[in-house]
Write a protein that holds these residues in place. Structure first.
Motif, short mmCIF file in Angstrom:
data_model
loop_
_atom_site.label_atom_id
_atom_site.label_comp_id
_atom_site.label_asym_id
_atom_site.label_seq_id
_atom_site.Cartn_x
_atom_site.Cartn_y
_atom_site.Cartn_z
N GLY A 182 -2.44 31.93 -14.27
CA GLY A 182 -3.27 31.82 -15.46
C GLY A 182 -2.50 31.77 -16.76
O GLY A 182 -3.10 31.55 -17.82
N ILE A 183 -1.20 31.96 -16.70
CA ILE A 183 -0.42 32.06 -17.94
C ILE A 183 0.58 30.91 -18.10
O ILE A 183 1.02 30.60 -19.20
N ILE A 184 0.96 30.25 -16.99
CA ILE A 184 1.92 29.14 -17.05
C ILE A 184 1.16 27.81 -16.95
O ILE A 184 0.47 27.58 -15.95
N PRO A 185 1.27 26.94 -17.93
CA PRO A 185 0.58 25.64 -17.86
C PRO A 185 1.06 24.83 -16.66
O PRO A 185 2.24 24.86 -16.31
N GLN A 186 0.15 24.14 -16.03
CA GLN A 186 0.51 23.28 -14.91
C GLN A 186 1.42 22.14 -15.37
O GLN A 186 1.38 21.74 -16.54
N PRO A 187 2.28 21.62 -14.49
CA PRO A 187 3.16 20.50 -14.87
C PRO A 187 2.36 19.33 -15.43
O PRO A 187 1.26 19.04 -14.95
N ASN A 188 2.92 18.68 -16.45
CA ASN A 188 2.21 17.55 -17.05
C ASN A 188 2.55 16.21 -16.40
O ASN A 188 2.11 15.16 -16.84
N MET A 196 9.85 21.89 -9.98
CA MET A 196 10.94 22.87 -9.87
C MET A 196 10.93 23.84 -11.06
O MET A 196 11.04 25.06 -10.90
N ILE A 197 10.77 23.30 -12.26
CA ILE A 197 10.77 24.13 -13.46
C ILE A 197 9.52 25.00 -13.52
O ILE A 197 9.58 26.16 -13.95
N TYR A 198 8.39 24.47 -13.08
CA TYR A 198 7.15 25.27 -13.07
C TYR A 198 7.36 26.55 -12.26
O TYR A 198 7.05 27.65 -12.72
N TYR A 199 7.87 26.39 -11.04
CA TYR A 199 8.08 27.57 -10.20
C TYR A 199 9.28 28.38 -10.68
O TYR A 199 9.34 29.59 -10.45
N GLY A 200 10.22 27.71 -11.34
CA GLY A 200 11.32 28.45 -11.94
C GLY A 200 10.83 29.38 -13.04
O GLY A 200 11.30 30.51 -13.18
N LYS A 201 9.84 28.94 -13.79
CA LYS A 201 9.22 29.79 -14.82
C LYS A 201 8.53 30.99 -14.17
O LYS A 201 8.63 32.12 -14.66
N GLU A 202 7.81 30.74 -13.08
CA GLU A 202 7.12 31.83 -12.39
C GLU A 202 8.12 32.89 -11.92
O GLU A 202 7.90 34.09 -12.08
N LEU A 203 9.23 32.44 -11.35
CA LEU A 203 10.24 33.38 -10.85
C LEU A 203 10.96 34.08 -11.99
O LEU A 203 11.30 35.27 -11.88
N TYR A 204 11.15 33.39 -13.10
CA TYR A 204 11.76 34.04 -14.26
C TYR A 204 10.80 35.08 -14.84
O TYR A 204 11.22 36.12 -15.36
N SER A 299 11.62 32.91 -26.84
CA SER A 299 10.88 34.03 -26.26
C SER A 299 10.33 33.65 -24.90
O SER A 299 10.24 32.46 -24.54
N LEU A 300 9.94 34.65 -24.13
CA LEU A 300 9.33 34.41 -22.83
C LEU A 300 8.06 33.58 -22.97
O LEU A 300 7.83 32.64 -22.20
N LYS A 305 5.64 27.68 -22.20
CA LYS A 305 4.92 26.52 -22.75
C LYS A 305 5.79 25.27 -22.82
O LYS A 305 5.28 24.17 -23.03
N MET A 306 7.09 25.43 -22.65
CA MET A 306 8.02 24.33 -22.90
C MET A 306 7.98 23.27 -21.81
O MET A 306 7.68 23.54 -20.65
N ASP A 307 8.34 22.05 -22.22
CA ASP A 307 8.40 20.90 -21.33
C ASP A 307 9.58 21.04 -20.37
O ASP A 307 10.66 21.49 -20.75
#
Length: 323
Positions: A182-188, A196-204, A299-300, A305-307
């Motif tokens: 609910g907090i990380i936007p889905q890949p665009n 890879m980055i989407y799940y990398g954000k989740e793990l970070y 910031s986290l 939110k970043m691309d």
């Protein structure tokens, strides 16, 4: 030269530890008390004549249109009762785990002040390993039947790569993953890099929210041996992704090869059986970590939110292949 490097490294470590201690001190000051509801106890300890009382207390657990006979049959069924008995052996007292969850939500509240703190609901479900924990606004539901130990006889029909995470220590990582939805936007876009980055954000996010006692293996759901393999072969994996021009590919087969839950990743090489599944997530994690190390002012909240392309290009991520 070596002395200079050691001094700089020491300064970096001291600075990082000092920053972390400031965060932890601030987290400690956050009040947190989460109400706990033991639905499985209320349901299986009730008599059939008391079903209406349970339904009144837990209306969200009883879909409309389902006859009471279905619930009474479940309440009395020998296999369901056996499962309940086994769950009770491990989780009759949930106080220690509740404290850990409250500590997790202190960290969540620190980084995301507007997030509503949910009430905790424990339950016993249909062993849906894709929904081991569900966070939804004011409720956090934990399916306890999926955390009673990977070697339990109830899990004998599950393959090892799924069964290995049916452990108590996986409760908090699973809760964090559910929160991340609910907090990380889905890949665009549908590129492998974006996934890879989407799940990398989740793990970070797990790096930031979970206690230091949680290992990388526990955060991603690998064994220690799988983490070691990933680290030792990081350069090769990266070289493979780059040489095969996979990063910006939208080939629909790639998620099943490198992102989705699987017994191993599919390079279609001899190393496949040695590799853990979801290796693309692990590499994405290392990219995000590299980005944050090289962009300390981000910031986290901004990171999430970043691309993906921007994160990759500014991460300076270039692992070398072990010879």
């Amino acid at each position: 030269m070596k002395k200079i490097i050691l001094v700089l490294l020491s300064v970096f470590i001291i600075t990082s530890c000092d920053q972390k201690s400031k965060v932890e001190k601030a987290v400690e000051e956050i009040p947190m008390e989460m109400k706990l509801h033991r639905f499985e106890q209320a349901f299986f300890d009730a008599k059939p004549t008391e079903l209406s009382l349970v339904k009144a207390e837990y209306p969200d657990f009883f879909p409309e249109g389902t006859p009471d006979e279905v619930w009474i049959e479940k309440m009395q069924h020998p296999q369901w009762r056996e499962l309940y008995t086994e769950v009770e052996k491990k989780y009759r007292n949930f106080n220690a785990k509740q404290t850990e969850i409250e500590e997790l939500f202190k960290h969540i509240k620190y980084y995301f002040p507007t997030v509503k703190t949910p009430e905790i609901y424990t339950a016993i479900g249909e062993m849906d390993y894709n929904n081991k924990a569900i966070y939804s606004n004011d409720k956090l539901i934990i399916a306890l039947e999926l955390f009673i130990g990977k070697d339990h006889r109830f899990y004998s029909e599950f393959p090892e790569y799924i069964r290995q995470n049916f452990e108590e220590r996986q409760i908090l990582p699973e809760v964090t993953s559910s929160f991340a939805l609910g907090i990380i936007p889905q890949p665009n876009d549908a590129t492998l890099l974006s996934q890879m980055i989407y799940y990398g954000k989740e793990l970070y996010l797990k790096d930031a929210l979970l206690a230091d006692s949680y290992t990388d293996a526990e955060k991603i759901g690998y064994t220690p041996e799988q983490i070691k393999w990933s680290q030792e072969n990081e350069g090769f994996i990266w070289e493979y992704f780059v040489s095969k021009e996979l990063l910006y590919s939208t080939n629909s087969k790639l998620p099943n090869q490198f992102i989705n839950l699987a017994p191993f990743s599919k390079f279609y090489l001899e190393i496949d059986n040695e590799s853990p599944g979801r290796i693309g997530r692990w590499v994405g994690w290392q990219m995000v970590r590299s980005f944050m190390e090289n962009n300390e002012k981000v910031s986290l909240q901004d990171l999430l939110k970043m691309d993906a392309k921007q994160i990759f290009e500014q991460s300076k991520y270039k692992p070398k292949r072990n010879e």
